[in-house]
Design a protein around this motif. Sequence first.
Motif, PDB file in Angstrom:
ATOM      1  N   SER A 175       3.571   5.932  -5.410  1.00 23.08           N
ATOM      2  CA  SER A 175       3.826   5.800  -6.596  1.00 23.08           C
ATOM      3  C   SER A 175       2.593   6.757  -7.659  1.00 23.08           C
ATOM      4  O   SER A 175       2.382   7.880  -7.886  1.00 23.08           O
ATOM      5  CB  SER A 175       3.249   4.224  -7.702  1.00 23.08           C
ATOM      6  N   GLY A 176       1.549   6.727  -6.587  1.00 18.27           N
ATOM      7  CA  GLY A 176       0.622   7.659  -7.487  1.00 18.27           C
ATOM      8  C   GLY A 176       1.173   9.146  -6.841  1.00 18.27           C
ATOM      9  O   GLY A 176       0.862  10.448  -7.576  1.00 18.27           O
ATOM     10  N   LEU A 177       1.657   9.509  -6.121  1.00 17.45           N
ATOM     11  CA  LEU A 177       2.231  10.516  -5.624  1.00 17.45           C
ATOM     12  C   LEU A 177       3.112  11.520  -6.425  1.00 17.45           C
ATOM     13  O   LEU A 177       3.019  12.566  -7.036  1.00 17.45           O
ATOM     14  CB  LEU A 177       2.631  11.135  -4.220  1.00 17.45           C
ATOM     15  N   ALA A 178       3.998  10.588  -7.149  1.00 13.55           N
ATOM     16  CA  ALA A 178       4.805  10.798  -7.443  1.00 13.55           C
ATOM     17  C   ALA A 178       4.462  11.001  -9.772  1.00 13.55           C
ATOM     18  O   ALA A 178       4.775  12.013  -9.823  1.00 13.55           O
ATOM     19  CB  ALA A 178       5.938   9.504  -7.443  1.00 13.55           C
ATOM     20  N   HIS A 179       3.388  10.536  -9.064  1.00  8.53           N
ATOM     21  CA  HIS A 179       3.202  10.362 -10.686  1.00  8.53           C
ATOM     22  C   HIS A 179       1.984  12.133 -11.068  1.00  8.53           C
ATOM     23  O   HIS A 179       2.057  12.604 -12.133  1.00  8.53           O
ATOM     24  CB  HIS A 179       1.179   9.529 -11.391  1.00  8.53           C
ATOM     25  N   LEU A 180       1.399  12.358  -9.705  1.00  8.74           N
ATOM     26  CA  LEU A 180       0.729  13.340  -9.849  1.00  8.74           C
ATOM     27  C   LEU A 180       1.890  14.275 -10.161  1.00  8.74           C
ATOM     28  O   LEU A 180       1.933  16.276 -10.518  1.00  8.74           O
ATOM     29  CB  LEU A 180      -0.035  13.452  -8.600  1.00  8.74           C
ATOM     30  N   MET A 223       0.787  -1.282   0.075  1.00 13.35           N
ATOM     31  CA  MET A 223      -0.015   0.007  -0.115  1.00 13.35           C
ATOM     32  C   MET A 223       1.264   1.134   0.044  1.00 13.35           C
ATOM     33  O   MET A 223       0.422   2.169  -0.575  1.00 13.35           O
ATOM     34  CB  MET A 223      -1.112   0.155   1.048  1.00 13.35           C
ATOM     35  N   PRO A 224       2.009   1.664   0.709  1.00 14.26           N
ATOM     36  CA  PRO A 224       2.859   2.801   0.806  1.00 14.26           C
ATOM     37  C   PRO A 224       2.941   1.947  -0.073  1.00 14.26           C
ATOM     38  O   PRO A 224       3.088   3.716  -0.696  1.00 14.26           O
ATOM     39  CB  PRO A 224       3.879   2.456   1.877  1.00 14.26           C
ATOM     40  N   GLY A 225       3.752   2.257  -1.042  1.00 15.33           N
ATOM     41  CA  GLY A 225       4.665   1.876  -2.369  1.00 15.33           C
ATOM     42  C   GLY A 225       3.378   2.422  -3.488  1.00 15.33           C
ATOM     43  O   GLY A 225       3.770   3.582  -4.202  1.00 15.33           O
ATOM     44  N   ARG A 226       2.037   2.184  -3.547  1.00 17.56           N
ATOM     45  CA  ARG A 226       0.951   2.190  -4.506  1.00 17.56           C
ATOM     46  C   ARG A 226       0.778   3.863  -3.891  1.00 17.56           C
ATOM     47  O   ARG A 226       0.364   4.743  -5.139  1.00 17.56           O
ATOM     48  CB  ARG A 226      -0.110   1.681  -4.383  1.00 17.56           C
ATOM     49  N   VAL A 227       1.180   4.252  -2.899  1.00 16.87           N
ATOM     50  CA  VAL A 227       0.694   6.140  -2.264  1.00 16.87           C
ATOM     51  C   VAL A 227       1.813   6.293  -3.324  1.00 16.87           C
ATOM     52  O   VAL A 227       1.483   7.735  -4.003  1.00 16.87           O
ATOM     53  CB  VAL A 227       0.275   6.139  -1.369  1.00 16.87           C
TER      54      VAL A 227
END
Length: 108
Positions: free
Chosen positions: A7-12, A1-5
Amino acid sequence: MPGRVFSGLAHLARVRASLPQLHASAQVSVLPDTDDGVLAVVRRHASGPFVGLYNVSAQRRPFELHRLRAAGLTTPYDALGGHVLEVGGDGVLWLPAHGAWWVVDAPG
């Protein structure tokens, strides 16, 4: 889960950095007369317009394509999702529940 968060923030952050329309110098206004569940923000910049569409409800909400065209977008493209926005024959886009689109003109 932390990796997904992360990754999403990095994309943003990458998408945000690629859009000069999000610079603080851009003129900002809220589009009136939208669906009650949609916040629509227009940012005007020399590189072109930006429309931020934010669905603040738990149901999908309509937004009319002609409003993006009136804001100056010829080929509306969701920079967050990386795709041209598809519209039905009725000219209505459907913003997903709790969805956000950062709409600019499609890259050439």
